[in-house]
Design a protein around this motif. Sequence first.
Motif, short mmCIF file in Angstrom:
data_model
loop_
_atom_site.label_atom_id
_atom_site.label_comp_id
_atom_site.label_asym_id
_atom_site.label_seq_id
_atom_site.Cartn_x
_atom_site.Cartn_y
_atom_site.Cartn_z
N SER A 1 0.85 -1.19 0.00
CA SER A 1 0.00 0.00 0.00
C SER A 1 0.88 1.23 0.00
O SER A 1 2.08 1.17 0.32
CB SER A 1 -0.92 0.01 1.22
OG SER A 1 -0.15 0.01 2.42
N LEU A 2 0.29 2.36 -0.37
CA LEU A 2 1.04 3.61 -0.37
C LEU A 2 1.28 4.08 1.06
O LEU A 2 0.50 3.78 1.97
CB LEU A 2 0.26 4.69 -1.12
CG LEU A 2 0.15 4.54 -2.64
CD1 LEU A 2 -0.68 5.69 -3.20
CD2 LEU A 2 1.53 4.53 -3.28
N GLU A 3 2.39 4.81 1.23
CA GLU A 3 2.65 5.41 2.54
C GLU A 3 1.58 6.48 2.83
O GLU A 3 1.00 7.06 1.91
CB GLU A 3 4.02 6.08 2.56
CG GLU A 3 5.17 5.11 2.43
CD GLU A 3 6.50 5.83 2.43
OE1 GLU A 3 6.49 7.08 2.48
OE2 GLU A 3 7.53 5.16 2.38
N ALA A 4 1.38 6.74 4.10
CA ALA A 4 0.44 7.79 4.49
C ALA A 4 0.98 9.14 4.02
O ALA A 4 2.19 9.38 4.04
CB ALA A 4 0.26 7.80 6.00
N PRO A 5 0.11 10.04 3.55
CA PRO A 5 0.57 11.37 3.12
C PRO A 5 1.36 12.06 4.23
O PRO A 5 1.00 12.02 5.39
CB PRO A 5 -0.73 12.11 2.81
CG PRO A 5 -1.72 11.03 2.52
CD PRO A 5 -1.34 9.88 3.40
N GLY A 6 2.44 12.69 3.87
CA GLY A 6 3.26 13.41 4.83
C GLY A 6 4.22 12.53 5.60
O GLY A 6 4.90 13.01 6.51
N SER A 7 4.30 11.25 5.27
CA SER A 7 5.23 10.37 5.98
C SER A 7 6.66 10.85 5.77
O SER A 7 7.04 11.27 4.68
CB SER A 7 5.08 8.94 5.45
OG SER A 7 6.09 8.11 5.98
N SER A 8 7.43 10.77 6.81
CA SER A 8 8.82 11.23 6.74
C SER A 8 9.80 10.11 6.47
O SER A 8 11.00 10.32 6.47
CB SER A 8 9.20 11.91 8.07
OG SER A 8 9.06 10.99 9.15
N SER A 9 9.29 8.88 6.22
CA SER A 9 10.20 7.75 6.03
C SER A 9 10.89 7.79 4.69
O SER A 9 11.93 7.18 4.51
CB SER A 9 9.40 6.43 6.16
OG SER A 9 8.42 6.34 5.14
N GLY A 10 10.33 8.53 3.74
CA GLY A 10 10.99 8.64 2.43
C GLY A 10 11.05 7.32 1.69
O GLY A 10 11.99 7.07 0.94
N GLY A 11 10.05 6.45 1.90
CA GLY A 11 10.05 5.13 1.29
C GLY A 11 9.76 5.17 -0.19
O GLY A 11 9.41 6.20 -0.77
N LEU A 12 9.89 4.01 -0.80
CA LEU A 12 9.72 3.90 -2.25
C LEU A 12 8.27 4.18 -2.67
O LEU A 12 8.02 4.87 -3.66
CB LEU A 12 10.14 2.50 -2.70
CG LEU A 12 10.02 2.19 -4.19
CD1 LEU A 12 10.97 3.05 -4.99
CD2 LEU A 12 10.29 0.71 -4.45
N LEU A 13 7.32 3.63 -1.92
CA LEU A 13 5.91 3.72 -2.32
C LEU A 13 5.24 4.97 -1.74
O LEU A 13 4.15 4.89 -1.17
CB LEU A 13 5.17 2.45 -1.88
CG LEU A 13 5.68 1.15 -2.50
CD1 LEU A 13 4.90 -0.04 -1.98
CD2 LEU A 13 5.61 1.21 -4.02
N SER A 14 5.87 6.09 -1.89
CA SER A 14 5.25 7.34 -1.43
C SER A 14 4.28 7.85 -2.49
O SER A 14 4.44 7.57 -3.69
CB SER A 14 6.33 8.39 -1.19
OG SER A 14 6.96 8.75 -2.41
N PRO A 15 3.24 8.57 -2.10
CA PRO A 15 2.30 9.12 -3.08
C PRO A 15 2.99 9.99 -4.12
O PRO A 15 2.59 10.00 -5.29
CB PRO A 15 1.33 9.93 -2.21
CG PRO A 15 1.39 9.29 -0.87
CD PRO A 15 2.82 8.84 -0.71
N SER A 16 4.02 10.72 -3.70
CA SER A 16 4.71 11.60 -4.66
C SER A 16 5.43 10.80 -5.74
O SER A 16 5.41 11.16 -6.92
CB SER A 16 5.70 12.51 -3.93
OG SER A 16 6.68 11.74 -3.24
#
Length: 597
Positions: free
Chosen positions: A521-536
Amino acid sequence: MASSNKYDRQLRLWGAAGQESLALSHVVLLGCEGTVGCETLKNLILPGIGGFTCIDKEIWGGPTSTPPSSSSSPPLIPSSNFFIPPPLPTSPPQPLASVVSSTLQELNPDVTGSYLVPSCSLHEFISNSVPTASTSTTSLKVFLTENPNIPYPPPNLPSQSGARGTALLVGSDLNPESSLALSKVARELGVPLLLVRTYGMIGTLRIQAGGEEFNVVEPRGEGKKWDLRIRETVEDPSSFPALSSYVSSLVSSLPTMDQQEHGHVPYVAILMSTLSNWRSTHSGNVPTTFQEKAEFRDMVEKGSRDFGMEVNYQEAKREAYLAYGDVQEIPEHVKDIMGRDSVQKLTKGSGSFDILLSALSEFAKTHNGCPPMNGSIPDMTASSTSYIDLQGIYFERSKRELEEFTGIVENRLKELGLPVEYIPLPTISTFAKNVPNLTVVQSRSYHSEVTEPAGEEEREAVQGLVWDPHSDAPVHTPLLWWVGIKSAEEYHRVKGTWPGVGDKGELEKIAVSLLLRYGLSLEAPGSSSGGLLSPSNLSLVLGEIIRYEGSENHCVGSVTGGVAGQEGVKVITGIYTPVDNTYVFNGIAGVAGVVKG
C-alpha cells in the motif's frame, strides 16, 4: 559454408548443440509496427535462427493506409521504426508484414523469412475467435500446426547432438487484450512466448515458458562447482583408489623434491595430504568450526618451504574449503526437483529432463548420494606431467560413471517404450556434468498473472523489491515503472484506449488496487520515512505514463529488443538461466530490473 566462420564467436557461448537448436527454430512475430518486436527479431536472426514469420494486418504505402485495427498499438510516426522505411507517394500498397520481413531478411541470408496477412483482425487471429471454419489465415493455432516450416509440435526425436527444433512466439506492442489471448493460446499449445513492449521511455519484456517451467541444464556463469572428491577419498581411499594411490606416491616424494618440483605439486595433493594429517590428530574428523578451518589453512601454509614463492601452496590455502567441505553429494535443491511426481511417476509422455532426473536418483543410490563425476579439474600451478596425470585420473573415472549412468537412462527409456535415441549421448553427458547446477524456473503465465490472485511466492518477491530502491533517486526504481505499465494495461483493458490527460485519478486507483494484490500500500501522506511507495513517487511515475500515451521510442525499443533477443536464445537453446517473469528497462535513468509478479 561461410556459417562455420560467421558463428564462430557465439559457438564459444552456447556450443555446437546450441547453434543447431537455433538453426532448427522458427520465430513468429505478431505485430510488426512496434520497434521492439523488430529489434527482438533482429537479435535472433543475426545469431542464426532457422526461420521467422512476420504477421500483421496493416498496409504500408499507397495513396492511403488502412487505419490501425483494434488489435494494434497506437499509430506510429513513420520514422520511429528504422525497419519500416517511409513510403514514397508513388509506393504501391504492400502488407506491412512483407516490408518488415524483407528488411529483416537482409540481415542474414542463412535465415528464411516469410510473412502472413491474416484475413481477420490480429486479435481475432490470435484468439481464434472467427466464427467460420478456422484456417491458417484466421487462427494462430491452425497456422502453427499446418505450417511445415515451424517445428510444432516439437519432433519426438532430437538430432544426434541433442538439439530439438523450437517454435517461439513474440508479441510486440500488442494491446493488453491481445496479449492476454496470446498468453492463453501459447500455454495451451506449449509454445514459449516473449511479450515485448515499449511505452515512451520504458521497455518491458515478459517471458512465459511453453509449460509450467523452464528446465535449465546448463545455467553457465553461475559459478562452477569443482567435483574433486578430496574429502571422500581421504576418508575412504577405496572410493577413489586411482587418486589415492597417485597422491600417496606424490606426497611420499615431497622430502626429496628440489625447489622447482616442490613448487609444482598440484594443490589437490597438498590438500589431501594436509587433510589426512589433520584427521590423524583430530579423531578422524575434518575441520568444522571457523577456528578449525583457520587452523587448517595455517597448516597448509606451514607445509610450504617458502610460502611467498610457492604459488601452489598459496592456491591450496585459498581453495582449502574443497578439502573440508561436504562430500560432493547431489545438492538439496536438485533433490527437491528429483522428488517431484513428474520424476517419480514417469510415463511415455515424460520429457527428457524428468527421465534423466529419475536415472540420476537411481545412480545416486549406489554412489553414496553422489552424481556422476564431472571429470574436469580447475587450472592450478603444476608441472605438465603431474597435471596431465591428474587430469587423466579424473577423466577415466568420469568416463566409467558416465557409461554407467547412460546404461540407467537407456533402461529407463526401454521401460517406457521409448527409443534410446530419445535422449542422445551428448544430452546425457551434458546433464551428468551439470548436476550441481540444474535449475528449474517456474513460469507463471501472463494470463494467470492478470486474471488470478497473486500467489505467496509472487507477493513475497514483489514486496522484497520495495527494500531495494534506486540508490540515487527512488522514483527511478524499476518496480515503480512496472506498476505504472501494468496500471496502463489494465486501464486499456477497461477503456479500450491508453490513459491520457485527465485520466490520472482513475489510473492512480488502478495502481493502488494493483499494489494491494501484492500486499502493498502507499505510505500515508506526509510520511517522513521517504520510502519507495510514497504518493509523490507514484504520482511522478503515473504522470509520465500519461504523458507517453502509448508512444514509442526506437532507442528504448533497441535496448529492450536486445535483451529480449538474448532471452530468446536462452529459451531456444536451453543454455543459461532466463529472466524470471518480467524485465523492466527505465530509459530515463538507464537502469533495469526484474519483477516476478
